[in-house]
Design a protein around this motif. Structure first.
Motif, PDB file in Angstrom:
ATOM      1  N   ARG A   1      38.468  23.178  48.946  1.00 61.76           N
ATOM      2  CA  ARG A   1      37.857  24.204  48.100  1.00 61.76           C
ATOM      3  C   ARG A   1      37.202  25.267  48.966  1.00 61.76           C
ATOM      4  NH1 ARG A   1      37.402  27.480  45.126  1.00 61.76           N
ATOM      5  NH2 ARG A   1      36.280  27.684  43.173  1.00 61.76           N
TER       6      ARG A   1
ATOM      7  N   TYR B   1      53.499  30.466  44.782  1.00 61.49           N
ATOM      8  CA  TYR B   1      53.117  31.813  45.206  1.00 61.49           C
ATOM      9  C   TYR B   1      51.731  31.744  45.838  1.00 61.49           C
ATOM     10  CZ  TYR B   1      56.351  32.407  41.297  1.00 61.49           C
ATOM     11  OH  TYR B   1      57.412  32.307  40.438  1.00 61.49           O
TER      12      TYR B   1
ATOM     13  N   TYR C   1      48.449  34.155  46.996  1.00 62.29           N
ATOM     14  CA  TYR C   1      47.778  35.441  46.877  1.00 62.29           C
ATOM     15  C   TYR C   1      46.475  35.387  47.668  1.00 62.29           C
ATOM     16  CZ  TYR C   1      50.812  36.912  43.006  1.00 62.29           C
ATOM     17  OH  TYR C   1      51.890  37.294  42.240  1.00 62.29           O
TER      18      TYR C   1
ATOM     19  N   GLN D   1      42.626  37.233  48.091  1.00 58.64           N
ATOM     20  CA  GLN D   1      41.626  38.109  47.479  1.00 58.64           C
ATOM     21  C   GLN D   1      40.534  38.387  48.494  1.00 58.64           C
ATOM     22  OE1 GLN D   1      39.404  36.489  44.147  1.00 58.64           O
ATOM     23  NE2 GLN D   1      39.082  38.528  43.282  1.00 58.64           N
TER      24      GLN D   1
ATOM     25  N   GLU E   1      37.849  42.995  45.985  1.00 61.22           N
ATOM     26  CA  GLU E   1      39.193  43.523  45.725  1.00 61.22           C
ATOM     27  C   GLU E   1      39.944  42.603  44.768  1.00 61.22           C
ATOM     28  OE1 GLU E   1      39.892  45.479  50.163  1.00 61.22           O
ATOM     29  OE2 GLU E   1      41.515  44.452  49.129  1.00 61.22           O
ATOM     30  N   GLY E   2      41.051  43.119  44.229  1.00 61.07           N
ATOM     31  CA  GLY E   2      41.936  42.279  43.433  1.00 61.07           C
ATOM     32  C   GLY E   2      42.815  41.424  44.325  1.00 61.07           C
ATOM     33  N   LEU E   3      43.560  40.541  43.698  1.00 60.01           N
ATOM     34  CA  LEU E   3      44.444  39.673  44.465  1.00 60.01           C
ATOM     35  C   LEU E   3      45.655  40.460  44.972  1.00 60.01           C
ATOM     36  CD1 LEU E   3      42.836  37.736  42.439  1.00 60.01           C
ATOM     37  CD2 LEU E   3      44.708  36.134  42.858  1.00 60.01           C
TER      38      LEU E   3
ATOM     39  N   PHE F   1      49.532  39.926  46.609  1.00 58.17           N
ATOM     40  CA  PHE F   1      50.637  39.000  46.822  1.00 58.17           C
ATOM     41  C   PHE F   1      50.887  38.803  48.309  1.00 58.17           C
ATOM     42  CE2 PHE F   1      54.649  36.967  46.168  1.00 58.17           C
ATOM     43  CZ  PHE F   1      55.498  37.477  47.139  1.00 58.17           C
TER      44      PHE F   1
ATOM     45  N   PHE G   1      44.537  32.113  46.830  1.00 58.77           N
ATOM     46  CA  PHE G   1      44.937  31.475  45.586  1.00 58.77           C
ATOM     47  C   PHE G   1      46.415  31.108  45.627  1.00 58.77           C
ATOM     48  CE2 PHE G   1      41.268  31.815  42.857  1.00 58.77           C
ATOM     49  CZ  PHE G   1      40.541  32.838  43.421  1.00 58.77           C
TER      50      PHE G   1
ATOM     51  N   LEU H   1      52.074  32.639  35.293  1.00 61.32           N
ATOM     52  CA  LEU H   1      51.818  31.757  36.418  1.00 61.32           C
ATOM     53  C   LEU H   1      50.596  30.914  36.116  1.00 61.32           C
ATOM     54  CD1 LEU H   1      52.186  34.166  39.468  1.00 61.32           C
ATOM     55  CD2 LEU H   1      53.899  32.681  38.486  1.00 61.32           C
TER      56      LEU H   1
ATOM     57  N   PHE I   1      47.479  29.351  37.942  1.00 59.13           N
ATOM     58  CA  PHE I   1      46.759  29.513  39.201  1.00 59.13           C
ATOM     59  C   PHE I   1      45.872  28.318  39.497  1.00 59.13           C
ATOM     60  CE2 PHE I   1      47.398  33.774  40.878  1.00 59.13           C
ATOM     61  CZ  PHE I   1      48.020  34.422  39.831  1.00 59.13           C
ATOM     62  N   GLY I   2      45.723  28.039  40.779  1.00 59.99           N
ATOM     63  CA  GLY I   2      44.724  27.082  41.220  1.00 59.99           C
ATOM     64  C   GLY I   2      43.360  27.746  41.321  1.00 59.99           C
ATOM     65  N   SER I   3      42.365  26.947  41.699  1.00 60.34           N
ATOM     66  CA  SER I   3      40.986  27.459  41.780  1.00 60.34           C
ATOM     67  C   SER I   3      40.696  28.164  43.097  1.00 60.34           C
ATOM     68  CB  SER I   3      39.994  26.313  41.594  1.00 60.34           C
ATOM     69  OG  SER I   3      40.156  25.724  40.324  1.00 60.34           O
TER      70      SER I   3
END
Lengths: 116, 112
Positions: free
Chosen positions: A9, A33, A35, A37, A41-43, A45, A91, A105, A107-109
């Protein structure tokens, strides 16, 4: 039915060390996938993998970063010789293999990487 | 290339009042658009998606969004804010197959 599992984590590394981030997709999902962050900012790819294949790595930095998704086991995002600028939340997401054009999609934490 | 722009980095509303989170998109073809929510220390959760069906899309937790081609917008709304809505919200567009492009995010704060 467990969701997308990421570990650890939180990960703390010193500059120059290696970071390994793990992602176990949802059961029955063979597409993964990654990503990233950055703060405020946003995520963004990074890479898209199917079992044993890298499909799209257009978002991966050219050096120090690599990803794999072996036939057995989790997907691994590996960062060699980490620098402070690698500090970010990473992520992972997965999708089912039968989805031709993925629009959803799971997503994980995330893994929060901190480089000292 | 596909892109989205979230017009506000931070929105603050009082509990019980309406929420408006703004998003404009740029696309050379009919886009697929999404809103995701990220609560602190948690993963992303899909709120709703637009895929060229109805222009008014209803999502979870009372949120909805309207696709307006003439304005290239996909704003997220909720009639009455709840304290549990406090989170980061991302407008997202698909680029090609399998790749999501995220906006910069809007942090929603709910005042009691």
């Amino acid at each position: 039915n467990a969701g997308v599992m990421q570990n650890p984590r939180h990960l703390v590394r010193r500059r120059g060390q290696e970071a390994r981030l793990r992602c176990s997709p949802m059961k029955g999902h063979s597409h993964v996938y990654w990503y990233r962050q950055l703060p405020e900012e946003g995520l963004k790819f990074m890479v898209y993998l199917q079992k044993e294949n890298i499909i799209d790595e257009s978002g991966m930095p050219k050096e120090r970063f690599s990803a794999e998704f072996p036939k057995e086991g989790p997907s691994i995002l590996r960062i060699q010789q980490v620098v402070r600028g690698d500090s970010a939340a990473y992520f992972c997401a997965s999708s089912p293999s039968w989805t031709a054009t993925n629009e959803k999609l799971f997503f994980g934490s995330g893994t929060q990487l901190s480089v000292l | 290339a596909q892109s989205v722009t979230q017009l506000d980095s931070h929105v603050s509303v009082s509990e019980g009042t309406p929420v408006l989170l703004r998003c404009n998109y740029s696309s050379s073809y009919s886009p697929s658009l999404f809103w995701y929510v990220q609560h602190p220390n948690k993963g992303l959760q899909l709120l709703l998606k637009y895929t060229s069906a109805a222009t008014l899309v209803k999502g979870i937790n009372g949120f909805e969004a309207e696709f307006k081609k003439s304005e290239t917008s996909f704003h997220l709304t909720k009639p009455s804010a709840h304290m549990s809505d406090a989170a980061e919200y991302f407008c997202v567009i698909i680029q090609g197959a399998q790749k999501l492009v995220f906006g910069q995010g809007t942090r929603l704060t709910i005042n009691p």
